[in-house]
Write an enzyme that holds these catalytic residues in place. Sequence first.
Site, short mmCIF file in Angstrom:
data_model
loop_
_atom_site.label_atom_id
_atom_site.label_comp_id
_atom_site.label_asym_id
_atom_site.label_seq_id
_atom_site.Cartn_x
_atom_site.Cartn_y
_atom_site.Cartn_z
N GLU A 240 0.89 -1.18 0.00
CA GLU A 240 0.00 0.00 0.00
C GLU A 240 0.91 1.21 0.00
OE1 GLU A 240 -3.12 -0.22 -0.31
OE2 GLU A 240 -3.60 -2.27 0.28
N CYS A 274 -2.65 9.44 2.20
CA CYS A 274 -2.25 8.77 0.96
C CYS A 274 -3.29 8.98 -0.11
CB CYS A 274 -2.00 7.29 1.20
SG CYS A 274 -3.36 6.44 1.98
P1 NAD Z 1 8.18 5.10 4.66
O1 NAD Z 1 8.23 4.33 3.40
O2 NAD Z 1 9.27 6.04 4.96
O3 NAD Z 1 8.12 4.11 5.92
C1 NAD Z 1 7.09 3.17 6.09
C2 NAD Z 1 7.54 2.10 7.06
O4 NAD Z 1 8.58 1.33 6.46
C3 NAD Z 1 8.10 2.61 8.39
O5 NAD Z 1 7.61 1.79 9.42
C4 NAD Z 1 9.60 2.44 8.22
O6 NAD Z 1 10.28 2.25 9.44
C5 NAD Z 1 9.65 1.19 7.39
N1 NAD Z 1 10.88 1.01 6.61
C6 NAD Z 1 11.71 1.97 6.11
N2 NAD Z 1 12.70 1.39 5.41
C7 NAD Z 1 12.48 0.05 5.45
C8 NAD Z 1 13.16 -1.08 4.89
N3 NAD Z 1 14.25 -0.96 4.14
N4 NAD Z 1 12.63 -2.32 5.13
C9 NAD Z 1 11.50 -2.46 5.86
N5 NAD Z 1 10.84 -1.43 6.43
C10 NAD Z 1 11.33 -0.18 6.21
O7 NAD Z 1 6.74 5.81 4.66
P2 NAD Z 1 6.16 6.86 5.71
O8 NAD Z 1 6.88 8.15 5.50
O9 NAD Z 1 6.13 6.25 7.06
O10 NAD Z 1 4.66 7.00 5.22
C11 NAD Z 1 4.25 7.91 4.24
C12 NAD Z 1 4.00 7.19 2.94
O11 NAD Z 1 3.06 6.16 3.13
C13 NAD Z 1 3.39 8.09 1.87
O12 NAD Z 1 3.97 7.82 0.63
C14 NAD Z 1 1.92 7.67 1.88
O13 NAD Z 1 1.25 7.92 0.68
C15 NAD Z 1 2.04 6.21 2.16
N6 NAD Z 1 0.79 5.67 2.68
C16 NAD Z 1 0.08 4.81 1.92
C17 NAD Z 1 -1.13 4.31 2.38
C18 NAD Z 1 -1.93 3.34 1.58
O14 NAD Z 1 -2.79 2.70 2.14
N7 NAD Z 1 -1.71 3.21 0.29
C19 NAD Z 1 -1.58 4.69 3.65
C20 NAD Z 1 -0.84 5.57 4.39
C21 NAD Z 1 0.36 6.06 3.91
#
Ligand code: NAD
Length: 496
Positions: A240, A274
């Site tokens: 997602e 998002c």
């Molecule tokens: P992010 O990608 O920076 O981090 C998301 C999660 O991934 C965090 O828990 C982080 O610690 C973890 N993470 C980071 N690097 C990783 C790795 N190499 N391996 C495994 N886990 C890792 O995203 P964010 O800044 O926390 O969230 C914002 C983003 O999320 C925006 O792009 C938003 O659109 C998206 N989002 C999507 C939805 C959806 O349902 N489609 C919902 C909410 C947010």
Amino acid sequence: MTLMEQASPQTQVTTRNPHDGSPVASYPVATPGDVDAIVARARAGARWWNGQGFDGRKAHLLRWKSRIAQQADELATLIASETGKPHGDAVLEVMLTLGHLDWAAKNAKRVLKRRKVKAGLINYNQHATVGYEPYGVVGVIGPWNYPLYTPMGSISYALAAGNAVVFKPSELAPGPAAWLAERWAEAVGHDVLVAATGDRATGAALVAADVDKIAFTGSTATAKKVMAAAAERLTPIVAECGGKDALLVAADADLDAAASFIVFGGMGNAGQTCVGVERVYAVSSIHDALVTKVVERASRLRTTGDDAQYGPMTLPTQVDVVRRHVDSASESGTLVLGGPASIDGRVISPVVAVDVPESAEAMQEETFGPLVVINPVASLDEAVDRANASRYGLGAAVFTKDRRAGERAAARLQAGAVTINSVLGFAGVAALPFGGVKDSGFGRIHGADGLREFSTVKSIARQTRKAALNLLTMDRSEKDIHTAAKMIPMLHGRSK
Ligand code: NAD
């Protein structure tokens, strides 16, 4: 021993209130070793959980839900303090989340129980059934913007489908994860839902661990890393990711309603949604009138004080992205509300721009801030084409009084969810699956598809009597094959 005691005590992540930087809470950073141990505990929990059956799990899930609901205000306060969003927004987040948990608990049996399928004329001697079984342990990795609702869209459905869950929350807002795991321990016990707090490395450790599926919510860039790492063990993932949602306004639309929803969808939660509205395509004849209504509403929004309608940016570095996009919109288009001066530290007042070229960064990349661009188009068809000319495809919205035109546009839009005459209308409808296409990800949470996403499918064909034609044996005769050959044109020779 609880998870919190087990993780390395010397490494902590401390959350801070985005309003004033004051510390909220500290959580242990689970090391790869900790994560492996947590997953092993969850594996044992999964066996117990699977043994509870659909009815047992439903009862446990509803008890957990009731615990959460009884302390909902505490949870909302925690969400608000770590994300900076208004308390009312956090209350809404809890409410939406519990609606999904309720649906998942009550519908898992109906959706996933073994069912008979038609075997067909030739296979009259087979009793054919399809059943859905849990994967085992699902690793859920969550973002910070809706730190409860978003990951719970995976957790509720994964649990209801019979899996144990290890939940790695965002390092910016781990509070709900620890809180939910505590309520689980009180209401149900067993290591069925466990939190693994920490940073990116903890997330990477979870992906590399002995989990059976990963449910990732976050940015597209991180999803790619997660997917590559998961490929090492052939661990399936549901992704997602981000969006650049478009809202289309036809000439006959209710412009007051459209303007209100644009402001809510674009500026709510400081644009950190998002499925927030980032691009608006309005038919030229009503474009200016719509812009006036949006600007009028957006300029009234309060961004500071106790009655602020949205908070500061949760992720400090996101401010730079928003600034870049505001600069991009102002250089290539026209700002009609706000501008670079709207950015005051982490508090960003609404910015509205018009006539921004589609090639501008502000139109191509996810802004995740309170900036909305409203571009004129010749027709609803052109609006759909422009909306689709994006690498993202998460949500979209259409405003028109013409039901058929709305449905035609919805059918053509490349998005996982479309609302007609509202924004975010799907978020609370638990029966509607949620997820994206293109760079917004794949797989579905919520609804029946969300339950199936966290299940493996097992087909069973039980032979009830001998076949008329002895084909599936080494002893088949020339006569059997001859009969089969004659049947082929009879069975499949017609094109209708
Ligand atoms: P992010 O990608 O920076 O981090 C998301 C999660 O991934 C965090 O828990 C982080 O610690 C973890 N993470 C980071 N690097 C990783 C790795 N190499 N391996 C495994 N886990 C890792 O995203 P964010 O800044 O926390 O969230 C914002 C983003 O999320 C925006 O792009 C938003 O659109 C998206 N989002 C999507 C939805 C959806 O349902 N489609 C919902 C909410 C947010």
